[in-house]
Write a protein that holds these residues in place. Sequence first.
Motif, PDB file in Angstrom:
ATOM      1  N   ARG A 161       0.840  -1.203   0.000  1.00  0.00           N
ATOM      2  CA  ARG A 161       0.000   0.000   0.000  1.00  0.00           C
ATOM      3  C   ARG A 161       0.874   1.252   0.000  1.00  0.00           C
ATOM      4  NH1 ARG A 161      -1.020  -2.760   4.837  1.00  0.00           N
ATOM      5  NH2 ARG A 161       0.190  -1.987   6.635  1.00  0.00           N
ATOM      6  N   ALA A 162       0.279   2.353  -0.423  1.00  0.00           N
ATOM      7  CA  ALA A 162       0.970   3.635  -0.354  1.00  0.00           C
ATOM      8  C   ALA A 162       1.088   4.049   1.107  1.00  0.00           C
ATOM      9  CB  ALA A 162       0.194   4.687  -1.143  1.00  0.00           C
ATOM     10  N   LYS A 230       6.116  -1.593  -5.768  1.00  0.00           N
ATOM     11  CA  LYS A 230       5.122  -0.731  -6.403  1.00  0.00           C
ATOM     12  C   LYS A 230       5.090   0.675  -5.819  1.00  0.00           C
ATOM     13  CE  LYS A 230       0.234  -0.520  -7.700  1.00  0.00           C
ATOM     14  NZ  LYS A 230      -1.082  -1.217  -7.686  1.00  0.00           N
ATOM     15  N   TYR A 231       5.235   0.804  -4.496  1.00  0.00           N
ATOM     16  CA  TYR A 231       5.028   2.090  -3.829  1.00  0.00           C
ATOM     17  C   TYR A 231       6.341   2.643  -3.265  1.00  0.00           C
ATOM     18  CZ  TYR A 231       0.216   0.367  -3.887  1.00  0.00           C
ATOM     19  OH  TYR A 231      -0.998  -0.160  -4.272  1.00  0.00           O
ATOM     20  N   GLU A 286      11.792  10.911 -10.724  1.00  0.00           N
ATOM     21  CA  GLU A 286      11.013  10.921 -11.961  1.00  0.00           C
ATOM     22  C   GLU A 286      11.280   9.671 -12.791  1.00  0.00           C
ATOM     23  OE1 GLU A 286       8.515  12.897 -12.558  1.00  0.00           O
ATOM     24  OE2 GLU A 286       9.020  13.686 -10.570  1.00  0.00           O
ATOM     25  N   ALA A 287      12.508   9.185 -12.741  1.00  0.00           N
ATOM     26  CA  ALA A 287      12.822   7.946 -13.454  1.00  0.00           C
ATOM     27  C   ALA A 287      12.047   6.776 -12.868  1.00  0.00           C
ATOM     28  CB  ALA A 287      14.322   7.673 -13.394  1.00  0.00           C
ATOM     29  N   LEU A 288      11.902   6.744 -11.547  1.00  0.00           N
ATOM     30  CA  LEU A 288      11.154   5.661 -10.902  1.00  0.00           C
ATOM     31  C   LEU A 288       9.666   5.765 -11.227  1.00  0.00           C
ATOM     32  CD1 LEU A 288      13.045   5.628  -7.486  1.00  0.00           C
ATOM     33  CD2 LEU A 288      13.026   3.797  -9.198  1.00  0.00           C
ATOM     34  N   MET A 293       6.521   3.114 -10.674  1.00  0.00           N
ATOM     35  CA  MET A 293       6.276   3.204  -9.230  1.00  0.00           C
ATOM     36  C   MET A 293       5.303   4.331  -8.922  1.00  0.00           C
ATOM     37  SD  MET A 293       9.868   2.398  -7.265  1.00  0.00           S
ATOM     38  CE  MET A 293       9.004   1.746  -5.828  1.00  0.00           C
ATOM     39  N   GLU A 294       4.461   4.104  -7.920  1.00  0.00           N
ATOM     40  CA  GLU A 294       3.586   5.149  -7.398  1.00  0.00           C
ATOM     41  C   GLU A 294       4.344   5.870  -6.292  1.00  0.00           C
ATOM     42  OE1 GLU A 294      -0.349   3.939  -6.382  1.00  0.00           O
ATOM     43  OE2 GLU A 294      -0.503   2.539  -8.073  1.00  0.00           O
ATOM     44  N   VAL A 295       4.554   7.172  -6.458  1.00  0.00           N
ATOM     45  CA  VAL A 295       5.430   7.923  -5.552  1.00  0.00           C
ATOM     46  C   VAL A 295       4.618   8.879  -4.685  1.00  0.00           C
ATOM     47  CG1 VAL A 295       7.400   9.488  -5.390  1.00  0.00           C
ATOM     48  CG2 VAL A 295       7.295   7.794  -7.244  1.00  0.00           C
ATOM     49  N   VAL A 296       4.792   8.766  -3.376  1.00  0.00           N
ATOM     50  CA  VAL A 296       4.235   9.727  -2.424  1.00  0.00           C
ATOM     51  C   VAL A 296       5.370  10.681  -2.069  1.00  0.00           C
ATOM     52  CG1 VAL A 296       3.156  10.069  -0.174  1.00  0.00           C
ATOM     53  CG2 VAL A 296       2.610   8.024  -1.522  1.00  0.00           C
ATOM     54  N   ASP A 297       5.364  11.873  -2.675  1.00  0.00           N
ATOM     55  CA  ASP A 297       6.484  12.786  -2.471  1.00  0.00           C
ATOM     56  C   ASP A 297       6.126  13.991  -1.610  1.00  0.00           C
ATOM     57  OD1 ASP A 297       4.860  13.992  -4.307  1.00  0.00           O
ATOM     58  OD2 ASP A 297       6.401  14.259  -5.850  1.00  0.00           O
ATOM     59  N   GLN A 298       4.857  14.141  -1.273  1.00  0.00           N
ATOM     60  CA  GLN A 298       4.432  15.192  -0.360  1.00  0.00           C
ATOM     61  C   GLN A 298       3.940  14.525   0.922  1.00  0.00           C
ATOM     62  OE1 GLN A 298       4.859  18.438  -1.068  1.00  0.00           O
ATOM     63  NE2 GLN A 298       5.720  17.840  -3.058  1.00  0.00           N
ATOM     64  N   ILE A 299       4.771  14.555   1.931  1.00  0.00           N
ATOM     65  CA  ILE A 299       4.442  13.835   3.155  1.00  0.00           C
ATOM     66  C   ILE A 299       4.831  14.673   4.361  1.00  0.00           C
ATOM     67  CG2 ILE A 299       6.675  12.631   3.093  1.00  0.00           C
ATOM     68  CD1 ILE A 299       5.350  10.259   4.445  1.00  0.00           C
TER      69      ILE A 299
END
Length: 332
Positions: A161-162, A230-231, A286-288, A293-299
């Motif tokens: 999961r994310a 995946k995440y 960005e390459a990932l 991949m699903e990227v959570v970059d604002q955390i």
Amino acid sequence: MLDCSRRSFLVGAAALSATAVLGRPALAQAATKLRFGHPHPEVDAFHQAGLKFGELVSQKTNGQVTVEVYANGALGNDPTMIASVRGGTLDICLTGNPFFTGLAPKLNVLDLPYLFRDRDHVAKVLDGPIGESLRADLEASNLKALSTWEVGWRNLTNNRRAVETPADVKGLKIRTTPNPAHIQAFKLLGAVPTPMAFTELFTALEMGSIDGQENPVTLIQNAKFFEVQKYLTLTRHAFTTAPLVMNKPKFDALPEDQRMAIVEAAREAAVIQRTMNSEGEKIAVEALRADGMEVVDQIDVEPFRGLVADAVKAEYVTKFGGEVVDQITAAA
């Protein structure tokens, strides 16, 4: 019986031969070859900077010391390479700081979660008196730490999961290093920390025996973890350093000028390697994404920090005192 002229000829030839041998010690001295192993892929900064280190050593010693670099754990996994360097069957190795903390437990301070503010802070600690003092602790284990490189800011990946909040980490079986700080932090987050060597990690993810792992985005990309994860969440929960170590008796046996050249090359290569990682981070995310991949970059990292930072630091201070932690925190 030899006549007088024949005897004179032989004596003269022998003298010339002896003079020739004694007169060219530099030519007769074979170059020292050093084998250098690390666990990362050839495209990673470990390897690229390792090759540069070899070039610098050769230049600074006028070819009297050469370095052969072996990637991908070709000479053993992380603990095996460290043991080989200690025993003298391998000359140099490079791997993450967590694999050294069993030999020099105070080094665990560098793995405390949310310890470093930024890369400038890291460099001031590693390249100054604090770093020198911590590296010196490895000498009792037959290791000469030449300099400290980096693995980088650690981020979390998994297949289930994310991850956006600490609650999302609960129950995930996460590969960690064997470092006590990393293990404790993930226990506090409710995960199931599972230490293993880096060289075993891809297969464990592929087989599903673990749910995820935590490493810098550059290494996640270079090791192709996007093929089996995946995440990705940019937690930046810790910064991992990497001592470059050499067998101490082998180092001590070299002439002083060669020892100085090797240390100088190691320090220059450390700066090169950290720069490579810093620049690589800018494009790795960005390459990932492009690799699926699903990227959570604002955390919001504060809930993560609140659960782990003070608790893990307190455990370290109980064992070793707070002096070195305070020195790192105060580093300008």
